[in-house]
Structures are given as structure tokens and as C-alpha cells.
Design a protein around this motif. Structure first.
Motif, short mmCIF file in Angstrom:
data_model
loop_
_atom_site.label_atom_id
_atom_site.label_comp_id
_atom_site.label_asym_id
_atom_site.label_seq_id
_atom_site.Cartn_x
_atom_site.Cartn_y
_atom_site.Cartn_z
N PRO A 1 0.69 -1.31 -0.02
CA PRO A 1 0.05 0.10 0.13
C PRO A 1 0.96 1.38 -0.01
N GLY A 2 1.87 1.39 0.58
CA GLY A 2 2.89 2.44 0.58
C GLY A 2 3.56 2.69 -0.69
N ASP A 3 3.88 1.70 -1.34
CA ASP A 3 4.19 1.87 -2.78
C ASP A 3 3.28 2.64 -3.60
N ARG A 4 1.83 1.92 -3.47
CA ARG A 4 0.91 2.38 -4.38
C ARG A 4 0.65 3.84 -3.91
N LEU A 5 0.86 4.30 -2.63
CA LEU A 5 0.44 5.63 -2.24
C LEU A 5 1.42 6.44 -2.85
N ARG A 6 2.86 6.15 -2.81
CA ARG A 6 3.77 6.79 -3.44
C ARG A 6 3.54 6.96 -5.07
N GLN A 7 3.26 5.84 -5.68
CA GLN A 7 2.72 6.03 -7.20
C GLN A 7 1.87 6.98 -7.31
N LEU A 8 0.64 6.81 -6.55
CA LEU A 8 -0.27 8.28 -6.63
C LEU A 8 0.16 9.45 -6.62
N ARG A 9 0.89 9.76 -5.42
CA ARG A 9 1.36 11.04 -5.15
C ARG A 9 2.13 11.54 -6.47
N LYS A 10 2.93 10.59 -7.01
CA LYS A 10 3.96 10.85 -8.12
C LYS A 10 3.40 11.29 -9.20
N HIS A 11 1.96 10.26 -9.54
CA HIS A 11 1.28 10.49 -10.68
C HIS A 11 0.76 11.83 -10.50
N LEU A 12 0.38 12.39 -9.49
CA LEU A 12 -0.35 13.75 -9.25
C LEU A 12 0.68 14.78 -9.27
N ASN A 13 1.95 14.39 -9.25
CA ASN A 13 3.23 15.28 -9.36
C ASN A 13 3.09 16.12 -8.15
N LEU A 14 3.12 15.68 -6.86
CA LEU A 14 3.04 16.50 -5.81
C LEU A 14 4.46 15.71 -4.67
N THR A 15 4.81 16.66 -3.97
CA THR A 15 5.81 16.34 -3.08
C THR A 15 5.16 15.72 -1.90
N GLN A 16 5.82 14.85 -0.95
CA GLN A 16 5.26 14.51 0.25
C GLN A 16 4.52 15.57 0.91
N LEU A 17 5.20 16.89 1.14
CA LEU A 17 4.75 18.03 2.08
C LEU A 17 3.50 18.27 1.41
N ALA A 18 3.54 18.72 -0.09
CA ALA A 18 2.36 19.14 -0.53
C ALA A 18 1.13 18.16 -0.35
N PHE A 19 1.43 16.99 -0.83
CA PHE A 19 0.34 15.82 -0.66
C PHE A 19 -0.15 15.87 0.85
N SER A 20 0.77 16.04 1.79
CA SER A 20 0.21 15.65 3.09
C SER A 20 -0.67 17.18 3.55
N GLU A 21 -0.16 18.20 3.14
CA GLU A 21 -1.09 19.23 3.41
C GLU A 21 -2.32 19.18 2.67
N GLU A 22 -2.54 18.83 1.44
CA GLU A 22 -3.82 18.53 0.76
C GLU A 22 -4.91 17.64 1.45
N ILE A 23 -4.28 16.76 2.25
CA ILE A 23 -5.16 15.84 2.93
C ILE A 23 -5.19 15.92 4.49
N GLY A 24 -4.35 17.27 4.95
CA GLY A 24 -4.51 17.52 6.09
C GLY A 24 -3.74 16.72 7.20
N MET A 25 -2.62 16.07 6.91
CA MET A 25 -1.82 15.25 7.84
C MET A 25 -0.58 15.81 7.80
N THR A 26 0.30 15.18 8.81
CA THR A 26 1.51 15.62 8.98
C THR A 26 2.54 14.98 7.85
N HIS A 27 3.80 15.80 7.53
CA HIS A 27 4.64 15.23 6.49
C HIS A 27 5.15 13.99 7.16
N GLY A 28 5.38 13.83 8.26
CA GLY A 28 6.06 12.73 9.12
C GLY A 28 5.28 11.57 9.00
#
Length: 159
Positions: free
Chosen positions: A6-33
Motif C-alpha cells: 500500500p505504501g508503494d501504491r500511495l507513493r505511485q499515486l502521489r508521484k502521478h499527481l506530481n506532488l511532493t510529500q509535503l504538498a500531498f500531506s497538506e492537501e489531505i490535512g496530515m503531517t509530513h512525517g
């Protein structure tokens, strides 16, 4: 890219959306960590997290969890979910506003043509019909006059 967890697929989704971890985490309201830990499979995804992915990115939770199916939910499911979450009155009100926005004139035209058409319409013909409808709806009298002349001459030629 491997997507065995699931973590690999989440990373694949995030990269497909062309978002950094920080930008992605902000979009869904969670911490980057926490996002980083989920991508590394150090912590499990919660149902709330999966729902947030679906609501914000139209991501298919089943795909994230299992790798089966499509990365994104279908447009039909997205629309049905919107109706469930907002209710018919609010969703309908929003839909009408969108369809009346000039930016979406082509969609509005396709819907109008689709309501009147039976069977399959050739994509090229659909494109022409949408163009003519859009121009007509813009209200430019010169364009309307030209279209009337073209259509009248065609009608007379086929009689």
C-alpha cells in the motif's frame, strides 16, 4: 515503479499527481512525517485516511489497499458520492452553476445534444454540433445569421 505494498501504491499515486510529500500531506490535512511513515509501510493506513484520498484525489481505496482495479474511481462513482455527501439539492445547485459557467459550455452542449440524440453519434459530428451550439449560445448575431444561411441552404438542397 513497483507497487507491491500500500505504501508503494500511495507513493505511485502521489508521484502521478506530481506532488511532493509535503504538498500531498497538506492537501489531505496530515503531517509530513506520518505520510512518510505510511509510504514506508511503518504505520498502517486508516479508513479515514483512505476516505480522505478518495474525497480529495478520487483515488480508489481498494487499489491502494490491494493493488487491484484502477488507481482512480470512475466518474460515475465520483458523481454519486458527491450526491450522497452533499444531498441532491446542494449537488444540483452546484451542478447547475458549473454547467452555466462559460468555461464548461462544451459539456453543457454535449448534454443537450445527448438528450436529443438516439444511438451513437460520430465523435466528429458531435464536435461540430457542440461548436455550433456554443456559437449559437454566445448570441453573436453575425454568427447566428451565418449559421442560419448555411443550414437553410443545406435544407433547400436536400428537398
Amino acid at each position: 515503479m513497483k507497487n507491491t505494498t500500500p505504501g508503494d501504491r500511495l507513493r505511485q499515486l502521489r508521484k502521478h499527481l506530481n506532488l511532493t510529500q509535503l504538498a500531498f500531506s497538506e492537501e489531505i490535512g496530515m503531517t509530513h512525517g506520518n505520510l512518510s511513515k505510511i509510504e514506508k509501510n511503518q504505520i498502517a493506513m486508516t479508513k479515514a485516511f483512505l476516505k480522505a484520498l478518495k474525497l480529495r484525489f478520487s483515488c480508489n481505496p481498494h487499489w491502494i489497499e490491494t493493488g487491484k482495479g484502477e488507481m482512480f474511481i470512475s466518474p460515475e462513482e465520483y458523481i454519486a458520492d458527491g450526491i450522497k455527501y452533499l444531498g441532491i439539492p446542494k449537488y444540483g445547485e452546484g451542478l447547475l452553476k458549473v454547467l452555466n459557467d462559460p468555461q464548461f459550455a462544451e459539456l453543457r452542449s454535449m448534454i443537450m445534444i445527448g438528450e436529443k440524440a438516439t444511438g451513437e453519434i460520430d465523435p466528429e459530428l458531435m464536435s461540430y454540433l457542440c461548436y455550433i451550439l456554443n456559437k449559437w449560445q454566445q448570441g453573436d448575431e453575425d454568427i447566428r445569421g451565418w449559421l442560419k444561411i448555411q443550414l437553410d441552404s443545406q435544407k433547400r438542397g436536400s428537398e
